[in-house]
Enzyme design. Structure first.
Site, PDB file in Angstrom:
ATOM      1  N   LYS A  26      49.436  37.641  53.605  1.00 17.51           N
ATOM      2  CA  LYS A  26      50.115  38.772  52.961  1.00 17.51           C
ATOM      3  C   LYS A  26      49.142  39.556  52.080  1.00 17.51           C
ATOM      4  O   LYS A  26      49.032  40.785  52.194  1.00 17.51           O
ATOM      5  CB  LYS A  26      51.272  38.248  52.098  1.00 17.51           C
ATOM      6  N   ASN A  27      48.446  38.823  51.203  1.00 16.90           N
ATOM      7  CA  ASN A  27      47.619  39.522  50.213  1.00 16.90           C
ATOM      8  C   ASN A  27      46.320  40.088  50.785  1.00 16.90           C
ATOM      9  O   ASN A  27      45.582  40.759  50.084  1.00 16.90           O
ATOM     10  CB  ASN A  27      47.350  38.609  49.012  1.00 16.90           C
ATOM     11  N   CYS A 121      56.818  40.370  41.536  1.00 16.31           N
ATOM     12  CA  CYS A 121      57.373  39.106  41.061  1.00 16.31           C
ATOM     13  C   CYS A 121      57.325  38.989  39.539  1.00 16.31           C
ATOM     14  O   CYS A 121      56.406  39.483  38.903  1.00 16.31           O
ATOM     15  CB  CYS A 121      56.591  37.951  41.666  1.00 16.31           C
ATOM     16  N   ARG A 126      51.702  41.206  33.720  1.00 17.18           N
ATOM     17  CA  ARG A 126      51.080  42.012  34.764  1.00 17.18           C
ATOM     18  C   ARG A 126      50.622  43.397  34.275  1.00 17.18           C
ATOM     19  O   ARG A 126      51.113  44.434  34.728  1.00 17.18           O
ATOM     20  CB  ARG A 126      52.016  42.136  35.973  1.00 17.18           C
ATOM     21  N   ASP A 321      48.928  30.562  43.120  1.00 17.03           N
ATOM     22  CA  ASP A 321      50.020  30.743  44.090  1.00 17.03           C
ATOM     23  C   ASP A 321      50.459  29.425  44.749  1.00 17.03           C
ATOM     24  O   ASP A 321      51.473  29.386  45.443  1.00 17.03           O
ATOM     25  CB  ASP A 321      49.607  31.743  45.180  1.00 17.03           C
ATOM     26  N   ARG A 414      59.814  37.888  51.440  1.00 18.24           N
ATOM     27  CA  ARG A 414      58.771  38.849  51.025  1.00 18.24           C
ATOM     28  C   ARG A 414      57.391  38.368  51.436  1.00 18.24           C
ATOM     29  O   ARG A 414      56.503  39.172  51.689  1.00 18.24           O
ATOM     30  CB  ARG A 414      58.781  39.022  49.501  1.00 18.24           C
TER      31      ARG A 414
HETATM   32  C1  EPZ Z   1      46.871  38.862  42.964  1.00 20.09           C
HETATM   33  O1  EPZ Z   1      47.607  39.459  41.901  1.00 20.09           O
HETATM   34  C2  EPZ Z   1      47.882  38.397  43.968  1.00 20.09           C
HETATM   35  N1  EPZ Z   1      48.672  39.540  44.421  1.00 20.09           N
HETATM   36  C3  EPZ Z   1      48.795  37.364  43.334  1.00 20.09           C
HETATM   37  O2  EPZ Z   1      49.655  36.876  44.316  1.00 20.09           O
HETATM   38  C4  EPZ Z   1      47.954  36.201  42.800  1.00 20.09           C
HETATM   39  O3  EPZ Z   1      48.801  35.301  42.134  1.00 20.09           O
HETATM   40  C5  EPZ Z   1      46.905  36.738  41.846  1.00 20.09           C
HETATM   41  O4  EPZ Z   1      46.109  37.771  42.500  1.00 20.09           O
HETATM   42  C6  EPZ Z   1      45.948  35.679  41.341  1.00 20.09           C
HETATM   43  O5  EPZ Z   1      45.311  35.074  42.412  1.00 20.09           O
HETATM   44  C7  EPZ Z   1      48.193  40.343  45.339  1.00 20.09           C
HETATM   45  O6  EPZ Z   1      47.100  40.171  45.857  1.00 20.09           O
HETATM   46  C8  EPZ Z   1      49.083  41.459  45.758  1.00 20.09           C
HETATM   47  P1  EPZ Z   1      45.095  39.615  38.989  1.00 20.09           P
HETATM   48  P2  EPZ Z   1      46.920  40.437  40.886  1.00 20.09           P
HETATM   49  O7  EPZ Z   1      44.894  41.055  38.664  1.00 20.09           O
HETATM   50  O8  EPZ Z   1      45.736  41.048  41.525  1.00 20.09           O
HETATM   51  C9  EPZ Z   1      45.076  39.889  34.238  1.00 20.09           C
HETATM   52  C10 EPZ Z   1      51.794  36.373  45.207  1.00 20.09           C
HETATM   53  O9  EPZ Z   1      52.728  35.595  44.951  1.00 20.09           O
HETATM   54  N2  EPZ Z   1      44.970  41.352  34.341  1.00 20.09           N
HETATM   55  O10 EPZ Z   1      44.015  38.894  39.720  1.00 20.09           O
HETATM   56  O11 EPZ Z   1      47.982  41.314  40.340  1.00 20.09           O
HETATM   57  C11 EPZ Z   1      46.437  39.369  34.706  1.00 20.09           C
HETATM   58  O12 EPZ Z   1      47.409  39.476  33.715  1.00 20.09           O
HETATM   59  C12 EPZ Z   1      51.074  37.057  44.105  1.00 20.09           C
HETATM   60  O13 EPZ Z   1      51.415  36.669  46.341  1.00 20.09           O
HETATM   61  C13 EPZ Z   1      44.748  42.087  33.191  1.00 20.09           C
HETATM   62  O14 EPZ Z   1      44.645  41.550  32.105  1.00 20.09           O
HETATM   63  O15 EPZ Z   1      46.432  39.445  39.776  1.00 20.09           O
HETATM   64  C14 EPZ Z   1      46.100  37.929  35.067  1.00 20.09           C
HETATM   65  O16 EPZ Z   1      46.131  37.129  33.925  1.00 20.09           O
HETATM   66  C15 EPZ Z   1      51.684  37.003  42.803  1.00 20.09           C
HETATM   67  N3  EPZ Z   1      44.675  43.451  33.296  1.00 20.09           N
HETATM   68  C16 EPZ Z   1      44.650  38.016  35.561  1.00 20.09           C
HETATM   69  O17 EPZ Z   1      44.153  39.277  35.115  1.00 20.09           O
HETATM   70  C17 EPZ Z   1      44.777  44.096  34.483  1.00 20.09           C
HETATM   71  O18 EPZ Z   1      44.694  45.337  34.491  1.00 20.09           O
HETATM   72  C18 EPZ Z   1      44.493  37.960  37.047  1.00 20.09           C
HETATM   73  O19 EPZ Z   1      45.436  38.838  37.661  1.00 20.09           O
HETATM   74  C19 EPZ Z   1      44.987  43.333  35.642  1.00 20.09           C
HETATM   75  C20 EPZ Z   1      45.080  41.959  35.561  1.00 20.09           C
END
Ligand code: EPZ
Length: 441
Positions: A26-27, A121, A126, A321, A414
């Site tokens: 998916k991702n 989710c 986020r 995940d 999803r």
């Molecule tokens: C991706 O989310 C995945 N989603 C998530 O999968 C996955 O859990 C996550 O990466 C971690 O591996 C997709 O690829 C669509 P991040 P993402 O930005 O990119 C912080 C699923 O169930 N952060 O890597 O949104 C954030 O709060 C999902 O398939 C900031 O601080 O996650 C987190 O603590 C859910 N500021 C950390 O970074 C920002 O602007 C990592 O989040 C962005 C993120």
């Protein structure tokens, strides 16, 4: 009427036998779909999972003027030739966190992008601060309207063109890395992303884009350099979606718990080293082939599953995940296990439901729990808060004694294509059913 899964649990009996294939990630697919905006010709994608999030991303692209053809069998063709601007539908984008990755290619192609705060989710705050700061560094202005949580953003590149810049991510962000990698492709000059995320889907996307004319170096390492260029041309080359490591890992947890002889097929074991290592350490015999992972247990030998501590971490560490399925596993392991969720602060919210089934899980704070096992689980009606916890509930239902009902199946659809059919093939008694709203407790 609402869709539910009805699961007759195995009461811990190790009975599952057979092969279970893994679909495309998916991702990975969602980001490759977004990359179609960078192309002057049609993007052909293969091994795309038939899931709700892919449909939502498709709806967003179509709303922006793209044409999408579903050719069947996981093949999608996306043409963005007719796309005219970067105004995303608030309605659709709000329902999909991955909508944020569209900002990169849209801004670099059209010079402006309009979008709402992305939804998705409920697993934590986020934020999108890294995105807003990154675009500012690339010479864009950011206008925000609306109250917090319901904000709407308009980002405009000065002179209509993004300029390359050096970005350092305070947090390693998966979608952040993908977004700026794509933004850099059509920007002027060089973009450097430092402390980039290392997830394999990022490298796969970069490799494909490079094959179509992009100049991306270092994907899969903490520093990625992108040199801006013209629109990409696929010339008929297809993007083949890598197998979903999260789905494969969740199936491996099921096999570890209840497998007599289960083989997970069409997967990429090298993307799952952290989980395989941990399960082996806990006592599960696992055999790894080129694209298969097998758990086979001699019925005469009794194996013991032992407690292990888990700390979620960016790739190649233990994936957040797979944290929820792993917690279900640990309810069946002997001893006390500590689980430390380091990425998202709302990702342990589901544990209370497992306690209601008979698990002994103590929450210390939103990031840390202790699981004392083994405990017998009893069937329950469960409502999944997010898609990964949803699959964890399915796993808990399979382990438990009695018939469990899993609500909010939409959440599971999803991310997992017809998961019940694949689970049935290894002997799980699970069926999709409809329940009148009045019967839902
Ligand atoms: C991706 O989310 C995945 N989603 C998530 O999968 C996955 O859990 C996550 O990466 C971690 O591996 C997709 O690829 C669509 P991040 P993402 O930005 O990119 C912080 C699923 O169930 N952060 O890597 O949104 C954030 O709060 C999902 O398939 C900031 O601080 O996650 C987190 O603590 C859910 N500021 C950390 O970074 C920002 O602007 C990592 O989040 C962005 C993120």
């Amino acid at each position: 009427m609402k869709e539910v899964f009805l699961i007759k649990g195995l009461a811990g009996a190790r009975k599952l036998v057979g092969e279970i294939p893994v679909k495309g990630a998916k991702n990975a697919a969602l980001k490759a779909m977004a990359s179609a905006i960078l192309f002057s010709d049609k993007l052909v994608m293969k091994n795309v999972p038939e899931i709700e999030d892919v449909n939502r991303m498709g709806d967003l692209l179509v709303d922006l003027g793209a044409t999408i053809e579903h050719k069947g069998n996981g093949v999608l063709e996306i043409s963005t030739e007719e796309m005219y601007d970067g105004k995303m539908s608030d309605e659709i984008a709000k329902r999909l966190r991955a909508s944020i990755v569209l900002t990169g290619p849209l801004l670099s192609r059209f010079g402006t992008v309009h979008f709402p705060h992305p939804g998705g989710c409920v697993i934590g705050a986020r934020p999108i601060d890294l995105f807003l700061e990154g675009f500012k560094k690339m010479g864009a202005t950011v206008a925000i309207s609306g109250e917090k949580g319901k904000a709407h953003y308009v980002i405009s590149a000065k002179g209509g063109k993004l300029r390359g810049a050096e970005l350092f991510f305070r947090n390693q962000s998966v979608t952040g890395t993908e977004t700026f990698m794509m933004a850099g492709v059509l920007a002027e000059g060089e973009t450097v992303i430092k402390n980039a995320a290392l997830e394999p889907e990022i490298e796969a996307l970069a490799d494909f884009l490079n094959g179509c004319g992009a100049k991306i170096h270092g994907a899969g390492t903490p520093t990625i350099t992108i040199t801006g260029t013209q629109k990409l041309k696929s010339k008929g080359k297809a993007y083949v979606t890598t197998p979903d490591r999260i789905e494969a890992g969740s199936f491996l947890v099921i096999a570890a718990l209840l497998g007599k002889d289960v083989t997970i097929t069409k997967c990429e074991p090298k993307h799952l080293e952290s989980l395989i290592e941990l399960l082996r350490y806990s006592g599960v015999p696992i055999k790894v082939g080129k694209n298969t992972i097998t758990v086979k247990i001699d019925s005469k030998k009794k194996i013991s599953l032992n407690a292990v501590d888990v700390k979620t971490h960016e790739y190649p560490g233990f994936p957040t995940d797979i944290q929820a399925p792993m917690v279900v596993y640990l309810t069946q392991a002997k001893g006390d296990s500590l689980v430390f969720e380091t990425i998202f602060e709302g990702r342990l919210n589901y544990v209370e439901w497992l306690n209601r089934m008979g698990a002994e899980i103590t929450m210390f704070d939103p990031h840390r729990v202790k699981i004392s096992g083994p405990t017998k689980l009893n069937s329950k009606e469960l409502e999944s808060p997010d898609l990964r916890a949803g699959l964890a509930f399915v796993i808990a239902g399979i382990v438990a004694k009695g018939e469990s009902v899993i609500h909010n199946v939409y959440n599971i659809d999803r991310g997992y294509e017809k998961v019940e059919e694949r689970l049935q093939a290894i002997g799980v008694s699970i069926k999709r059913a409809y329940m009148a709203d009045s019967d839902i407790v």
